[in-house]
Motif scaffolding. Structure first.
Motif, PDB file in Angstrom:
ATOM      1  N   GLU A  20      10.633  87.200 -29.819  1.00 57.68           N
ATOM      2  CA  GLU A  20      11.456  86.608 -31.158  1.00 57.68           C
ATOM      3  C   GLU A  20      11.857  87.796 -31.969  1.00 57.68           C
ATOM      4  O   GLU A  20      11.074  88.599 -31.971  1.00 57.68           O
ATOM      5  N   ASP A  58       8.144  96.064 -17.256  1.00 57.31           N
ATOM      6  CA  ASP A  58       7.878  94.367 -17.648  1.00 57.31           C
ATOM      7  C   ASP A  58       7.802  94.044 -18.957  1.00 57.31           C
ATOM      8  O   ASP A  58       8.177  93.001 -19.450  1.00 57.31           O
ATOM      9  N   THR A  59       7.248  95.204 -19.664  1.00 58.20           N
ATOM     10  CA  THR A  59       7.021  94.896 -20.875  1.00 58.20           C
ATOM     11  C   THR A  59       8.232  94.779 -21.563  1.00 58.20           C
ATOM     12  O   THR A  59       8.593  93.682 -22.395  1.00 58.20           O
ATOM     13  N   ASN A  88      11.643  90.127 -24.482  1.00 56.31           N
ATOM     14  CA  ASN A  88      12.962  89.788 -24.367  1.00 56.31           C
ATOM     15  C   ASN A  88      13.229  88.531 -24.983  1.00 56.31           C
ATOM     16  O   ASN A  88      12.424  87.495 -24.810  1.00 56.31           O
ATOM     17  N   ASP A  99      14.983  85.957 -24.715  1.00 57.23           N
ATOM     18  CA  ASP A  99      15.167  84.930 -23.717  1.00 57.23           C
ATOM     19  C   ASP A  99      13.880  84.470 -23.170  1.00 57.23           C
ATOM     20  O   ASP A  99      13.740  83.411 -22.273  1.00 57.23           O
ATOM     21  N   GLU A 100      12.987  85.127 -23.260  1.00 62.22           N
ATOM     22  CA  GLU A 100      11.553  84.968 -22.532  1.00 62.22           C
ATOM     23  C   GLU A 100      10.470  84.656 -23.560  1.00 62.22           C
ATOM     24  O   GLU A 100      10.289  83.630 -23.950  1.00 62.22           O
ATOM     25  N   PHE A 101       9.759  85.482 -24.044  1.00 59.74           N
ATOM     26  CA  PHE A 101       8.553  85.463 -24.973  1.00 59.74           C
ATOM     27  C   PHE A 101       9.028  85.914 -26.427  1.00 59.74           C
ATOM     28  O   PHE A 101       8.155  85.476 -27.142  1.00 59.74           O
ATOM     29  N   MET A 128       6.261  89.566 -30.384  1.00 58.78           N
ATOM     30  CA  MET A 128       5.615  88.296 -30.073  1.00 58.78           C
ATOM     31  C   MET A 128       4.588  88.126 -31.060  1.00 58.78           C
ATOM     32  O   MET A 128       3.629  88.672 -30.960  1.00 58.78           O
ATOM     33  N   CYS A 174      12.329  92.939 -31.591  1.00 60.96           N
ATOM     34  CA  CYS A 174      11.747  91.834 -30.895  1.00 60.96           C
ATOM     35  C   CYS A 174      10.224  91.761 -30.904  1.00 60.96           C
ATOM     36  O   CYS A 174       9.772  92.979 -30.633  1.00 60.96           O
ATOM     37  N   MET A 200      11.223  94.079 -20.204  1.00 61.68           N
ATOM     38  CA  MET A 200      12.090  93.063 -19.710  1.00 61.68           C
ATOM     39  C   MET A 200      11.797  91.735 -19.735  1.00 61.68           C
ATOM     40  O   MET A 200      12.673  90.840 -20.071  1.00 61.68           O
ATOM     41  N   VAL A 201      10.526  91.387 -20.023  1.00 63.53           N
ATOM     42  CA  VAL A 201      10.045  90.047 -19.987  1.00 63.53           C
ATOM     43  C   VAL A 201       9.495  89.695 -21.477  1.00 63.53           C
ATOM     44  O   VAL A 201       9.918  88.948 -22.033  1.00 63.53           O
ATOM     45  N   PHE A 202       8.224  90.456 -21.594  1.00 59.21           N
ATOM     46  CA  PHE A 202       7.573  90.201 -22.754  1.00 59.21           C
ATOM     47  C   PHE A 202       8.388  90.202 -24.187  1.00 59.21           C
ATOM     48  O   PHE A 202       8.334  89.421 -25.157  1.00 59.21           O
TER      49      PHE A 202
END
Length: 107
Positions: A23, A10-11, A17, A19-21, A35, A33, A13-15
């Motif tokens: 940069e 999840d870290t 990413n 396209d999600e959180f 956050m 990438c 693929m989501v955080f």
């Protein structure tokens, strides 16, 4: 998969990413990438009781995947983010990430 493996997945693929959180920023000599969390930095500054812990001077707090760093960054070490030099004032780690607080260097 066990729970730790799900959290790590999840870290990634989501955080972390874009396209999600996450940069993409230039950290050191690589684009990775991360956050950035201005609210958490503000909260930590308000809640610290030790004025010498360095967090009072911090200007940037971000989360990064541990795997994006060849070794653990050291407190009082230096790190360039987007071409600007910073001093590491705080670093925390868990199984998959680092939480790094940085203070701008002064000349």
């Amino acid at each position: 998969m066990n729970f730790k493996e799900y959290v790590t997945q999840d870290t990634r693929m989501v955080f972390f990413n874009p396209d999600e959180f996450g940069e993409i920023h230039r950290v050191g000599d690589r684009d990775i990438c991360i956050m950035i969390d201005h609210e958490e930095l503000t909260r930590r500054k308000a809640n610290t009781t030790n004025p010498d812990d360095g967090i009072h001077d911090a200007e940037l707090l971000f989360y990064a995947k541990r795997e994006d760093f060849p070794k653990r960054p050291a407190i009082n070490g230096f790190l360039n983010v987007d071409g600007k030099p910073y001093r590491i004032v705080s670093i925390q780690e868990d199984s998959a990430t680092y939480t790094i607080a940085l203070a701008a260097t002064r000349s």
